[in-house]
Write a protein that holds these residues in place. Structure first.
Motif, PDB file in Angstrom:
ATOM      1  N   ALA A   1       0.837  -1.197   0.000  1.00 26.03           N
ATOM      2  CA  ALA A   1       0.000   0.000   0.000  1.00 26.03           C
ATOM      3  C   ALA A   1       0.874   1.250   0.000  1.00 26.03           C
ATOM      4  O   ALA A   1       1.868   1.329   0.710  1.00 26.03           O
ATOM      5  CB  ALA A   1      -0.915  -0.018   1.215  1.00 26.03           C
ATOM      6  N   GLN A   2       0.499   2.210  -0.813  1.00 27.60           N
ATOM      7  CA  GLN A   2       1.241   3.468  -0.928  1.00 27.60           C
ATOM      8  C   GLN A   2       1.101   4.273   0.359  1.00 27.60           C
ATOM      9  O   GLN A   2       0.022   4.397   0.901  1.00 27.60           O
ATOM     10  CB  GLN A   2       0.698   4.277  -2.106  1.00 27.60           C
ATOM     11  N   VAL A   3       2.218   4.807   0.829  1.00 33.90           N
ATOM     12  CA  VAL A   3       2.189   5.738   1.942  1.00 33.90           C
ATOM     13  C   VAL A   3       1.350   6.927   1.499  1.00 33.90           C
ATOM     14  O   VAL A   3       1.520   7.434   0.391  1.00 33.90           O
ATOM     15  CB  VAL A   3       3.625   6.208   2.306  1.00 33.90           C
TER      16      VAL A   3
ATOM     17  N   THR B   1       6.346   2.436  -2.834  1.00 36.03           N
ATOM     18  CA  THR B   1       5.257   2.406  -1.864  1.00 36.03           C
ATOM     19  C   THR B   1       5.669   2.760  -0.434  1.00 36.03           C
ATOM     20  O   THR B   1       4.826   3.135   0.361  1.00 36.03           O
ATOM     21  CB  THR B   1       4.593   1.020  -1.859  1.00 36.03           C
ATOM     22  N   GLU B   2       6.927   2.649  -0.097  1.00 37.60           N
ATOM     23  CA  GLU B   2       7.380   2.894   1.277  1.00 37.60           C
ATOM     24  C   GLU B   2       7.682   4.367   1.534  1.00 37.60           C
ATOM     25  O   GLU B   2       7.861   4.779   2.678  1.00 37.60           O
ATOM     26  CB  GLU B   2       8.648   2.081   1.563  1.00 37.60           C
ATOM     27  N   ILE B   3       7.773   5.142   0.461  1.00 40.26           N
ATOM     28  CA  ILE B   3       8.143   6.553   0.560  1.00 40.26           C
ATOM     29  C   ILE B   3       7.236   7.377  -0.346  1.00 40.26           C
ATOM     30  O   ILE B   3       6.540   6.830  -1.193  1.00 40.26           O
ATOM     31  CB  ILE B   3       9.622   6.786   0.151  1.00 40.26           C
ATOM     32  N   LEU B   4       7.260   8.690  -0.158  1.00 40.89           N
ATOM     33  CA  LEU B   4       6.607   9.604  -1.083  1.00 40.89           C
ATOM     34  C   LEU B   4       7.702  10.181  -1.959  1.00 40.89           C
ATOM     35  O   LEU B   4       8.489  11.013  -1.508  1.00 40.89           O
ATOM     36  CB  LEU B   4       5.889  10.714  -0.318  1.00 40.89           C
ATOM     37  N   SER B   5       7.794   9.715  -3.190  1.00 44.71           N
ATOM     38  CA  SER B   5       8.823  10.175  -4.114  1.00 44.71           C
ATOM     39  C   SER B   5       8.159  10.980  -5.226  1.00 44.71           C
ATOM     40  O   SER B   5       7.541  10.420  -6.127  1.00 44.71           O
ATOM     41  CB  SER B   5       9.594   8.990  -4.698  1.00 44.71           C
ATOM     42  N   PHE B   6       8.275  12.307  -5.119  1.00 45.08           N
ATOM     43  CA  PHE B   6       7.714  13.211  -6.116  1.00 45.08           C
ATOM     44  C   PHE B   6       8.811  13.509  -7.131  1.00 45.08           C
ATOM     45  O   PHE B   6       9.906  13.931  -6.756  1.00 45.08           O
ATOM     46  CB  PHE B   6       7.209  14.491  -5.451  1.00 45.08           C
TER      47      PHE B   6
END
Length: 143
Positions: free
Chosen positions: A18-20, A98-103
């Motif tokens: 699941a996406q953070v 999914t473990e981080i928010l990578s913009f």
């Protein structure tokens, strides 16, 4: 019994992928060791925010921010008054991480990636990186 075991295994794998949620950023965050802050507030379509510092007792906004869901994507926008001729720069959430928010915005000169990596409910590691993977990082603590 085998079907039940497979179902439990599938649910465990799905839960791990699941996406953070970007909504973990809501609130006021202080950069470790500095009088610099990032504030995120929820609205109907996502989060709006700003970065600011305290200098000589005065609050100075350095950046306006927003995270919005648009056409099935999550977009992070940053506007720095003295950079890019004041143009807002968009970064798209990489949903594969999914473990981080990578913009990410590979077309931008620097940064090409802004990463929020949750360490706990009240602490995140922020990485600001260029195309070569180099840049800087810092911790923020929720106030």
């Amino acid at each position: 019994m085998k079907l039940f075991t497979l179902l439990i295994l599938f649910m465990s794998i799905t839960a791990c992928q699941a996406q953070v949620s970007y909504k973990i950023l809501e609130g006021t965050w202080k950069i470790e060791g500095k009088e610099k802050y990032e504030v995120w507030e929820s609205d109907n379509s996502g989060l709006t925010g700003s970065s600011y510092g305290i200098k000589d007792g005065a609050k100075r906004t350095t950046e306006t921010l927003e995270i919005k869901e648009e056409e099935g994507k999550v977009i992070y926008r940053a506007t720095v008054p003295n950079q890019n001729n004041g143009t807002t720069i968009p970064f798209t959430l990489n949903a594969d991480k999914t473990e981080i928010l990578s913009f990410e915005n590979p077309e931008h000169d620097f940064p090409t990636q802004i990463i929020y990596e949750p360490v706990s409910d009240s602490r995140v590691l922020v990485k600001v990186l260029g195309a070569d993977g180099k840049g800087f990082s810092y911790y923020m603590d929720k106030q």
